[in-house]
Scaffold this motif. Structure first.
Motif, PDB file in Angstrom:
ATOM      1  N   MET A   1     -13.815  -4.980 -19.913  1.00 28.81           N
ATOM      2  CA  MET A   1     -14.915  -4.347 -20.614  1.00 28.81           C
ATOM      3  C   MET A   1     -14.734  -2.843 -20.732  1.00 28.81           C
ATOM      4  SD  MET A   1     -18.992  -4.400 -19.948  1.00 28.81           S
ATOM      5  CE  MET A   1     -19.272  -6.129 -19.789  1.00 28.81           C
ATOM      6  N   VAL A   2     -14.955  -2.342 -21.955  1.00 25.27           N
ATOM      7  CA  VAL A   2     -15.003  -0.893 -22.185  1.00 25.27           C
ATOM      8  C   VAL A   2     -16.444  -0.605 -22.587  1.00 25.27           C
ATOM      9  CG1 VAL A   2     -14.057   1.047 -23.461  1.00 25.27           C
ATOM     10  CG2 VAL A   2     -12.654  -0.998 -23.100  1.00 25.27           C
ATOM     11  N   ASP A   3     -17.113   0.289 -21.855  1.00 24.00           N
ATOM     12  CA  ASP A   3     -18.542   0.479 -22.118  1.00 24.00           C
ATOM     13  C   ASP A   3     -18.898   1.955 -22.283  1.00 24.00           C
ATOM     14  OD1 ASP A   3     -21.095  -0.272 -22.631  1.00 24.00           O
ATOM     15  OD2 ASP A   3     -21.655  -0.659 -20.546  1.00 24.00           O
ATOM     16  N   ALA A   4     -19.941   2.177 -23.080  1.00 20.12           N
ATOM     17  CA  ALA A   4     -20.497   3.518 -23.315  1.00 20.12           C
ATOM     18  C   ALA A   4     -19.396   4.524 -23.644  1.00 20.12           C
ATOM     19  CB  ALA A   4     -21.307   3.968 -22.105  1.00 20.12           C
ATOM     20  N   PHE A   5     -18.701   4.269 -24.744  1.00 21.86           N
ATOM     21  CA  PHE A   5     -17.612   5.182 -25.112  1.00 21.86           C
ATOM     22  C   PHE A   5     -17.933   5.964 -26.382  1.00 21.86           C
ATOM     23  CE2 PHE A   5     -15.718   2.564 -28.488  1.00 21.86           C
ATOM     24  CZ  PHE A   5     -16.183   1.304 -28.151  1.00 21.86           C
ATOM     25  N   THR A   6     -17.316   7.134 -26.465  1.00 22.45           N
ATOM     26  CA  THR A   6     -17.476   8.001 -27.629  1.00 22.45           C
ATOM     27  C   THR A   6     -16.089   8.366 -28.150  1.00 22.45           C
ATOM     28  OG1 THR A   6     -19.516   8.909 -26.728  1.00 22.45           O
ATOM     29  CG2 THR A   6     -18.464  10.179 -28.467  1.00 22.45           C
ATOM     30  N   LEU A   7     -15.918   8.212 -29.454  1.00 24.58           N
ATOM     31  CA  LEU A   7     -14.653   8.584 -30.091  1.00 24.58           C
ATOM     32  C   LEU A   7     -14.899   9.793 -30.978  1.00 24.58           C
ATOM     33  CD1 LEU A   7     -13.401   5.049 -31.273  1.00 24.58           C
ATOM     34  CD2 LEU A   7     -12.800   6.255 -29.160  1.00 24.58           C
ATOM     35  N   THR A   8     -14.052  10.807 -30.846  1.00 21.30           N
ATOM     36  CA  THR A   8     -14.123  11.980 -31.715  1.00 21.30           C
ATOM     37  C   THR A   8     -12.963  11.906 -32.697  1.00 21.30           C
ATOM     38  OG1 THR A   8     -15.083  13.223 -29.903  1.00 21.30           O
ATOM     39  CG2 THR A   8     -14.221  14.512 -31.742  1.00 21.30           C
ATOM     40  N   PHE A   9     -13.270  12.153 -33.973  1.00 20.50           N
ATOM     41  CA  PHE A   9     -12.247  12.054 -35.026  1.00 20.50           C
ATOM     42  C   PHE A   9     -11.965  13.409 -35.675  1.00 20.50           C
ATOM     43  CE2 PHE A   9     -13.813   7.745 -34.696  1.00 20.50           C
ATOM     44  CZ  PHE A   9     -12.703   6.957 -34.958  1.00 20.50           C
ATOM     45  N   GLU A  10     -10.706  13.653 -35.931  1.00 21.76           N
ATOM     46  CA  GLU A  10     -10.281  14.809 -36.729  1.00 21.76           C
ATOM     47  C   GLU A  10      -9.281  14.315 -37.745  1.00 21.76           C
ATOM     48  OE1 GLU A  10      -8.878  18.300 -34.450  1.00 21.76           O
ATOM     49  OE2 GLU A  10     -10.297  17.636 -32.894  1.00 21.76           O
ATOM     50  N   ASN A  11      -9.505  14.610 -39.000  1.00 18.62           N
ATOM     51  CA  ASN A  11      -8.625  14.139 -40.094  1.00 18.62           C
ATOM     52  C   ASN A  11      -8.362  12.630 -39.995  1.00 18.62           C
ATOM     53  OD1 ASN A  11      -8.286  16.791 -41.053  1.00 18.62           O
ATOM     54  ND2 ASN A  11      -6.753  17.157 -39.469  1.00 18.62           N
ATOM     55  N   GLY A  12      -9.378  11.887 -39.618  1.00 17.87           N
ATOM     56  CA  GLY A  12      -9.273  10.432 -39.581  1.00 17.87           C
ATOM     57  C   GLY A  12      -8.690   9.864 -38.312  1.00 17.87           C
ATOM     58  N   ARG A  13      -8.233  10.731 -37.416  1.00 17.63           N
ATOM     59  CA  ARG A  13      -7.542  10.246 -36.234  1.00 17.63           C
ATOM     60  C   ARG A  13      -8.384  10.502 -34.986  1.00 17.63           C
ATOM     61  NH1 ARG A  13      -2.235   9.122 -35.570  1.00 17.63           N
ATOM     62  NH2 ARG A  13      -1.586   9.133 -33.401  1.00 17.63           N
ATOM     63  N   VAL A  14      -8.398   9.579 -34.045  1.00 18.00           N
ATOM     64  CA  VAL A  14      -9.127   9.805 -32.799  1.00 18.00           C
ATOM     65  C   VAL A  14      -8.442  10.948 -32.047  1.00 18.00           C
ATOM     66  CG1 VAL A  14      -9.850   8.848 -30.578  1.00 18.00           C
ATOM     67  CG2 VAL A  14      -9.826   7.381 -32.601  1.00 18.00           C
ATOM     68  N   SER A  15      -9.227  12.015 -31.773  1.00 17.70           N
ATOM     69  CA  SER A  15      -8.637  13.163 -31.071  1.00 17.70           C
ATOM     70  C   SER A  15      -9.126  13.224 -29.633  1.00 17.70           C
ATOM     71  CB  SER A  15      -8.993  14.461 -31.798  1.00 17.70           C
ATOM     72  OG  SER A  15     -10.405  14.609 -31.855  1.00 17.70           O
ATOM     73  N   LYS A  16     -10.205  12.476 -29.347  1.00 17.57           N
ATOM     74  CA  LYS A  16     -10.738  12.509 -27.992  1.00 17.57           C
ATOM     75  C   LYS A  16     -11.467  11.188 -27.722  1.00 17.57           C
ATOM     76  CE  LYS A  16     -14.064  15.153 -25.311  1.00 17.57           C
ATOM     77  NZ  LYS A  16     -15.274  15.954 -25.502  1.00 17.57           N
ATOM     78  N   VAL A  17     -11.322  10.675 -26.513  1.00 18.92           N
ATOM     79  CA  VAL A  17     -12.064   9.460 -26.158  1.00 18.92           C
ATOM     80  C   VAL A  17     -12.639   9.605 -24.753  1.00 18.92           C
ATOM     81  CG1 VAL A  17      -9.835   8.365 -25.634  1.00 18.92           C
ATOM     82  CG2 VAL A  17     -11.857   6.965 -25.695  1.00 18.92           C
ATOM     83  N   THR A  18     -13.912   9.257 -24.623  1.00 15.26           N
ATOM     84  CA  THR A  18     -14.521   9.223 -23.289  1.00 15.26           C
ATOM     85  C   THR A  18     -15.222   7.876 -23.158  1.00 15.26           C
ATOM     86  OG1 THR A  18     -16.583  10.186 -24.103  1.00 15.26           O
ATOM     87  CG2 THR A  18     -14.978  11.727 -23.194  1.00 15.26           C
ATOM     88  N   ALA A  19     -15.247   7.331 -21.938  1.00 19.07           N
ATOM     89  CA  ALA A  19     -15.934   6.053 -21.707  1.00 19.07           C
ATOM     90  C   ALA A  19     -16.494   6.034 -20.292  1.00 19.07           C
ATOM     91  CB  ALA A  19     -14.964   4.897 -21.897  1.00 19.07           C
ATOM     92  N   LYS A  20     -17.677   5.422 -20.135  1.00 19.37           N
ATOM     93  CA  LYS A  20     -18.231   5.266 -18.789  1.00 19.37           C
ATOM     94  C   LYS A  20     -17.450   4.225 -18.017  1.00 19.37           C
ATOM     95  CE  LYS A  20     -22.828   7.043 -18.205  1.00 19.37           C
ATOM     96  NZ  LYS A  20     -23.765   7.039 -19.358  1.00 19.37           N
ATOM     97  N   GLN A  21     -16.953   3.213 -18.745  1.00 13.38           N
ATOM     98  CA  GLN A  21     -16.180   2.147 -18.094  1.00 13.38           C
ATOM     99  C   GLN A  21     -15.003   1.760 -18.974  1.00 13.38           C
ATOM    100  OE1 GLN A  21     -18.547  -1.375 -17.169  1.00 13.38           O
ATOM    101  NE2 GLN A  21     -16.711  -2.583 -16.792  1.00 13.38           N
ATOM    102  N   GLY A  22     -13.862   1.535 -18.373  1.00 10.89           N
ATOM    103  CA  GLY A  22     -12.704   0.990 -19.088  1.00 10.89           C
ATOM    104  C   GLY A  22     -11.970   1.972 -19.991  1.00 10.89           C
ATOM    105  N   GLU A  23     -12.084   3.266 -19.694  1.00  9.81           N
ATOM    106  CA  GLU A  23     -11.450   4.280 -20.547  1.00  9.81           C
ATOM    107  C   GLU A  23      -9.943   4.026 -20.715  1.00  9.81           C
ATOM    108  OE1 GLU A  23     -13.033   8.333 -20.052  1.00  9.81           O
ATOM    109  OE2 GLU A  23     -10.975   9.037 -20.327  1.00  9.81           O
ATOM    110  N   ASP A  24      -9.320   3.639 -19.619  1.00 13.16           N
ATOM    111  CA  ASP A  24      -7.893   3.353 -19.627  1.00 13.16           C
ATOM    112  C   ASP A  24      -7.533   2.280 -20.665  1.00 13.16           C
ATOM    113  OD1 ASP A  24      -5.693   4.293 -18.457  1.00 13.16           O
ATOM    114  OD2 ASP A  24      -5.606   2.803 -16.838  1.00 13.16           O
ATOM    115  N   HIS A  25      -8.392   1.245 -20.756  1.00  7.79           N
ATOM    116  CA  HIS A  25      -8.109   0.137 -21.666  1.00  7.79           C
ATOM    117  C   HIS A  25      -8.172   0.578 -23.122  1.00  7.79           C
ATOM    118  CE1 HIS A  25      -7.720  -3.051 -18.732  1.00  7.79           C
ATOM    119  NE2 HIS A  25      -8.696  -2.476 -18.062  1.00  7.79           N
TER     120      HIS A  25
END
Ligand code: ZN
Ligand code: ZN
Length: 413
Positions: free
Chosen positions: A277-301
């Motif tokens: 499970m990956v939970d409570a995550f936020t993806l930040t995009f720049e020029n269409g590409r994910v530039s940052k990812v944070t997650a409360k659970q499962g960030e590694d996955h």
């Protein structure tokens, strides 16, 4: 098995064969299913042979065997895939035969397995199968994905009650969502498809150049490629068979421009990645590409997923589902994308569908990418919608117009 359940199962098989697949008697049927799906598979085979289909082929998958392999096999050997499995898909694909996938995974199947190992395994499988994806991507085959209420899945969805009871509740939910319980399922599906087609007509008529998402934890602008096509409910094969690829389905979807996503978006439901499970995550995009990812659970996955290949961190699908969708109104998680994606507006990381772009099926990979389509080994949906989400359509001149307010269509369709 009670008589009532048996009747429902027969109706479900009928809906799968005649509405989902819209199987034709000259076609062979290629099924992939798990051992617990056997009763449904038998019912589907009965309907198929009664229709005149010459051959029903089933590839049985026992998911416990996958776990056994992870726990016991030499890690280096996990990427081994026999060629005949791929050849099998090519044979059916080239002939334009029908494909049914019964997918009811245990959401906890690979819990505790090293994410790096799962990532490597996922990539190897996808690379092997990639040449066969074209049959679905280009609508050479009519195909359908459905689920059955397996014990492991039911236990996860309805914990704390005896497993038989949990299975009964899950079957009920599946039958409801697939309109099995309605007096005239064929008419119910036709009406439903008409409703989704009206939503597509509205969006296709607008020809928005982008969408703007606003919700707590979300402020994202997406571009839509020129000549994008919104699709809902049904697709049509190149040979003219109209089929419904997902049962249930509540979405209308399109492809975003792979290089045009700016801002950030937060998940509104957990994402299950190969039994983790990956939970409570936020993806930040720049020029269409994910530039940052944070997650409360499962960030590694989710990080591993984004590293699958160079385009795995670009978007390939944008889908709209109102918060009042019957699946959303059940107010619980299914831990199965087939259901959860129909409860919420969602996006997908990875590949876009060629048929969401005018002429997309005839384009080379390079042409598709140049037109704004994404091409990757993965396609993973994640849910972002809620009753707090507003979505605007953006016109070419930069003006905005409400498409969804508080999770519902802003216009009556
Ligand atoms: Zn979708
Ligand atoms: Zn998707």
């Amino acid at each position: 098995m009670s008589d009532a359940f048996q009747k429902s199962l027969e109706k479900y098989a009928d809906i799968i064969v005649n509405i989902g697949l819209n199987l034709k008697k000259h076609q062979r049927l290629n099924i992939s299913a798990g051992i617990p799906d056997i009763e449904l598979v038998r019912q589907v085979a009965i309907k198929a042979y009664q229709l005149g289909v010459p051959y029903v082929d089933v590839r049985w998958v026992d998911e416990r065997l996958s776990r056994i392999r992870f726990d016991n096999a030499d890690p280096e050997s996990l990427t081994e895939v026999p060629d005949w499995l791929i050849a099998r898909e090519h044979e059916y694909g080239e002939r334009g035969d029908a494909l049914l996938s019964i997918s009811s995974s245990d959401p906890n199947l690979l819990e505790g397995v090293d994410p790096a190992l799962i990532g490597k395994y996922r990539k190897a499988i996808a690379q092997k199968y990639e040449p066969t994806y074209k049959y679905l991507d280009q609508n050479t085959q009519n195909w359908c994905v459905v689920s059955t209420a397996t014990p492991a899945w039911a236990k996860k969805v309805f914990p704390g009650i005896p497993v038989e009871q949990a299975q009964e509740k899950l079957w009920d939910a599946i039958f409801d969502a697939c309109r099995v319980h309605q007096d005239d399922p064929v008419k119910a599906w036709r009406d439903h498809a008409d409703r989704l087609h009206r939503q597509c007509d509205y969006l296709n008529g607008k020809k928005f150049s982008g969408l703007h998402y606003k919700a707590p934890g979300t402020d994202l602008t997406l571009g839509l490629p020129e000549n994008h096509i919104w699709i809902g409910a049904s697709s049509t094969t190149v040979s003219g068979i109209e089929f419904i690829p997902n049962l249930p389905t509540e979405e209308v979807f399109c492809l975003p421009h792979r290089e045009k996503a700016e801002g950030y978006i937060s998940s509104s439901m957990p994402l299950i990645l190969s039994g983790n499970m990956v939970d409570a995550f936020t993806l930040t995009f720049e020029n269409g590409r994910v530039s940052k990812v944070t997650a409360k659970q499962g960030e590694d996955h989710i990080r591993r997923l984004l590293e699958t290949d160079e385009n795995a961190s670009h978007l390939g699908e944008v889908a709209l589902v109102p918060d009042s969708s019957p699946i959303s109104q059940r107010k619980h998680l299914f831990y199965n994308t087939l259901f959860d994606e129909n409860a919420s507006c969602h996006l997908a990381l990875g590949s876009a569908y060629r048929y969401n772009l005018t002429g997309g099926s005839e384009m080379s990979k390079e042409q598709f990418i140049a037109a704004g389509g994404n091409d990757s080994l993965i396609h993973v949906d994640f849910m972002v919608g809620s009753n707090q989400m507003d979505i605007d359509g953006i016109h070419a001149d930069g003006t905005h117009e409400p498409v969804m307010r508080r999770g519902e269509w802003a216009v009556s369709l």
